[in-house]
Design a protein around this motif. Sequence first.
Motif, PDB file in Angstrom:
ATOM      1  N   UNK A  50      77.478 -12.335 -39.635  1.00 22.52           N
ATOM      2  CA  UNK A  50      78.143 -11.497 -39.743  1.00 22.52           C
ATOM      3  C   UNK A  50      79.696 -11.806 -40.598  1.00 22.52           C
ATOM      4  N   UNK A  51      79.840 -13.147 -40.634  1.00 24.21           N
ATOM      5  CA  UNK A  51      81.095 -13.655 -41.273  1.00 24.21           C
ATOM      6  C   UNK A  51      80.599 -13.587 -42.593  1.00 24.21           C
ATOM      7  N   UNK A  52      79.362 -13.977 -42.997  1.00 20.78           N
ATOM      8  CA  UNK A  52      78.968 -13.758 -44.469  1.00 20.78           C
ATOM      9  C   UNK A  52      79.174 -12.636 -45.202  1.00 20.78           C
ATOM     10  N   UNK A  53      78.667 -11.411 -44.518  1.00 22.51           N
ATOM     11  CA  UNK A  53      78.902 -10.106 -44.877  1.00 22.51           C
ATOM     12  C   UNK A  53      80.327  -9.716 -44.835  1.00 22.51           C
ATOM     13  N   UNK A  54      81.166 -10.259 -43.709  1.00 19.91           N
ATOM     14  CA  UNK A  54      82.575  -9.807 -44.116  1.00 19.91           C
ATOM     15  C   UNK A  54      83.340 -10.351 -45.473  1.00 19.91           C
ATOM     16  N   UNK A  55      82.874 -11.766 -45.303  1.00 22.34           N
ATOM     17  CA  UNK A  55      83.587 -12.530 -46.389  1.00 22.34           C
ATOM     18  C   UNK A  55      82.940 -11.745 -47.978  1.00 22.34           C
ATOM     19  N   UNK A 109      82.925 -24.834 -41.319  1.00 24.75           N
ATOM     20  CA  UNK A 109      81.598 -25.139 -41.508  1.00 24.75           C
ATOM     21  C   UNK A 109      81.309 -25.004 -43.205  1.00 24.75           C
ATOM     22  N   UNK A 110      81.663 -25.746 -44.171  1.00 25.97           N
ATOM     23  CA  UNK A 110      81.489 -25.358 -45.463  1.00 25.97           C
ATOM     24  C   UNK A 110      79.970 -25.303 -45.800  1.00 25.97           C
ATOM     25  N   UNK A 111      78.980 -26.198 -45.069  1.00 24.12           N
ATOM     26  CA  UNK A 111      77.535 -25.837 -45.505  1.00 24.12           C
ATOM     27  C   UNK A 111      77.237 -24.693 -44.593  1.00 24.12           C
ATOM     28  N   UNK A 112      77.538 -23.592 -45.117  1.00 26.06           N
ATOM     29  CA  UNK A 112      77.025 -22.323 -44.429  1.00 26.06           C
ATOM     30  C   UNK A 112      77.090 -21.301 -45.310  1.00 26.06           C
ATOM     31  N   UNK A 113      76.396 -20.061 -45.143  1.00 25.06           N
ATOM     32  CA  UNK A 113      76.428 -18.932 -45.963  1.00 25.06           C
ATOM     33  C   UNK A 113      77.968 -18.407 -45.954  1.00 25.06           C
ATOM     34  N   UNK A 154      80.659 -19.755 -45.632  1.00 24.83           N
ATOM     35  CA  UNK A 154      81.698 -20.263 -46.403  1.00 24.83           C
ATOM     36  C   UNK A 154      81.198 -20.256 -47.855  1.00 24.83           C
ATOM     37  N   UNK A 155      80.118 -20.262 -48.446  1.00 19.93           N
ATOM     38  CA  UNK A 155      79.470 -19.904 -49.732  1.00 19.93           C
ATOM     39  C   UNK A 155      80.098 -18.600 -50.201  1.00 19.93           C
ATOM     40  N   UNK A 156      79.942 -17.736 -49.523  1.00 21.96           N
ATOM     41  CA  UNK A 156      80.517 -16.350 -49.726  1.00 21.96           C
ATOM     42  C   UNK A 156      82.134 -16.516 -49.922  1.00 21.96           C
ATOM     43  N   UNK A 157      82.786 -17.065 -48.903  1.00 24.54           N
ATOM     44  CA  UNK A 157      84.083 -17.273 -48.745  1.00 24.54           C
ATOM     45  C   UNK A 157      84.664 -18.108 -50.186  1.00 24.54           C
ATOM     46  N   UNK A 158      83.977 -18.956 -50.716  1.00 23.71           N
ATOM     47  CA  UNK A 158      84.274 -19.592 -51.805  1.00 23.71           C
ATOM     48  C   UNK A 158      84.295 -18.694 -52.996  1.00 23.71           C
TER      49      UNK A 158
END
Length: 510
Positions: free
Chosen positions: A403-408, A435-439, A441-445
Motif C-alpha cells: 500500500x505504501x508503494x501505491x501511495x508514494x 527500509x530503503x531496500x523496498x518498493x 522506498x524506490x517509489x518515494x525516491x
Amino acid sequence: MEPLDSSDVDVGHLIAALEAEAAFERALLPPEPWWSSLLDDKQSFAESIHRKLLRGAHWPLSAVVDARKPGHGTRPVAVMSPDVRVLYRAIASALVPEAERPDRSMEGYAEFVLMPIRAAFDLDTGLRPLDDAKYSHILVTDVTAFFQYIDHELLREELDLAAKDIILVDALIGLLGDMQGRSFGIPQRSSPSDWIADAYAARIERWAVREGFDVWRYSDDFRIGCLSYPEALRAIETLSRATRDCGLTLNEQKTATPSFRTYFRRTADAALDDVAAEVDLSDVEAIVSSEYPSGDDDQALDDAKNTIDLVLDPEGGDGSAAEDAWDLRELAPEQHAAIRRALRTLTRNGDSSAMSKLDPLLKYQPALTHSIVAYVEAIARDGEHVKPFFDAAVTKVSLNEWQRAWVAYGLRACAIPLNRRSVSTQWLLSQLTTRPDSLPAAEAAVTLSTAGLVSFRTLENLLHSVNADFTPWYLYAIANLRLLGAASAQQVAAIRQGSSIAKSILREVS
C-alpha cells in the motif's frame, strides 16, 4: 543459469520481449516510470542481456511485495529487475507459441464460469426447464498458492512431455532457480508465468478427466459437473489426489459443491423460486458477460454510483444509513467484487462520486488500494482536489508495504505539491530511511526527486545497497535530479558507467 546460445533467444527476440514487457500492465504494481528509457536504448540493452546469456550468469533473486487480498490474506508479487523480466518473457515466448497461450482476459473468465451451465443442457441457447440440467451439483474449487509452489522438476517434466526444446526448458528452469532462490515457485501476475503454469495445471486437469469427470479450468480454478452429490464428493477426492501428486493442495475455503440450481442462481444472479423454472441460456450468457463490462455506458455508470451509495463508513456516525448499507468491516466477497467493479467504472468515466468514501475504503478494504489510487489519479486529471485523501492516507491509516508503494506513486501521479515541511514529504523521506531496500522506498525516491527533495548523495548511497530489482527507480530518480540541475554531468556520468541498465536509463541526461 548455464550459458545459453539459442537462435530463439537472440538479440531480436530480446528486443521483442522488451517491447512486450514494457507494454504489459502489472495491475497490482504501480506503473514503472523507466521503461521508456530502456525502449529508447533497446538495442544496446538487449545486447547486454544477450552477452550475459552467452557467458552464463547468475540472475538476481527477485524481491517480493505482498499485495493485500480481501480479508487478511496477501498475494506475493515478484518485482523482478527489467533484464530478468525481458529474459523470462523471451524464453517463455519461445517455449509457448502464441496459439498455445491461455486466454486470461475477463471475457475468458466469464466464459469459464458459463461453461458448466451450457454443458448441463448440451446446447448454447433456447428455453429449457431448469430441471432438465444433467448435473445435480457443480464442484467449485481452486489450488492454494498455486504459483508459489510449482515444482521446477515437475514443470520440466511437463514441458518435456509437450516436446518443448530441451535447451530452452533447461534454461527456463535455471532462470527460475535464480529468480526464486529455490526449486519451486514461479512469479505471479506475469504473462509468461500464465503460459508456463498452464502446462502444470493441465497435469491436474488430466487426472480428473481420466476419472471420467466433465472438467473446466481457468488457470488453477476448476469447475466439475457432477451427476449426484456422492459424485461431487468423489470429484473433490480426485482433485485432492491430483494436486497432492503435484506438491499442491486444494483451497479448502474456496471448495464448494453447490447444487446446479444454486450455481445457476449465483452465476446468473437470478431468483429461482419456481421448481419448474424455465431459463433461456442466451439470456444467461448476456447476464454473465455483463459482470465484466468493457464499455462506459450510462447503465454501468448508474450501477457503479448505486453500489458506492451502499458503502457505509463504520466511523461515519450516520444514523440515517439505509438498512441495506454495506458495512466495510464485514463485506461479503460479492460485495467487495461489486465495489471493485464500481471503482473501475467510475475511474473509466472520471466520475468523482466515490471521493467521500475513499478514506474508509482504504482503511477497511486495503485490497482495493491499487483501485483506489488509480481512481484518485483519474479524478486528479480532471482537476479534482485530492490532496486531503493523501494527507489522511499517510497520517491516519496503517499501510502495509504494498500500500505504501501505491501511495508514494499516487503522490507523484496526482502531482501533489511537495515542499520540505509538508506531511507527505516527511512521510516519503521516512520510507527511504526506514527500509530503503523496498518498493515503497524506490517509489518515494522517484517522487521526491521530481521536486528536488532528495540529494544525489543519498540516492547514490542507496543505489549501491539495494536489491537489483529496485535500482531502476533510483537511477530514474538520479536522472530527475540531473534534469533539475541538482546533480552534475560528471556525477551522473560516473553512475552511468556502472551497469548496462544505468547506461540506458541515464543515457539522455549524462
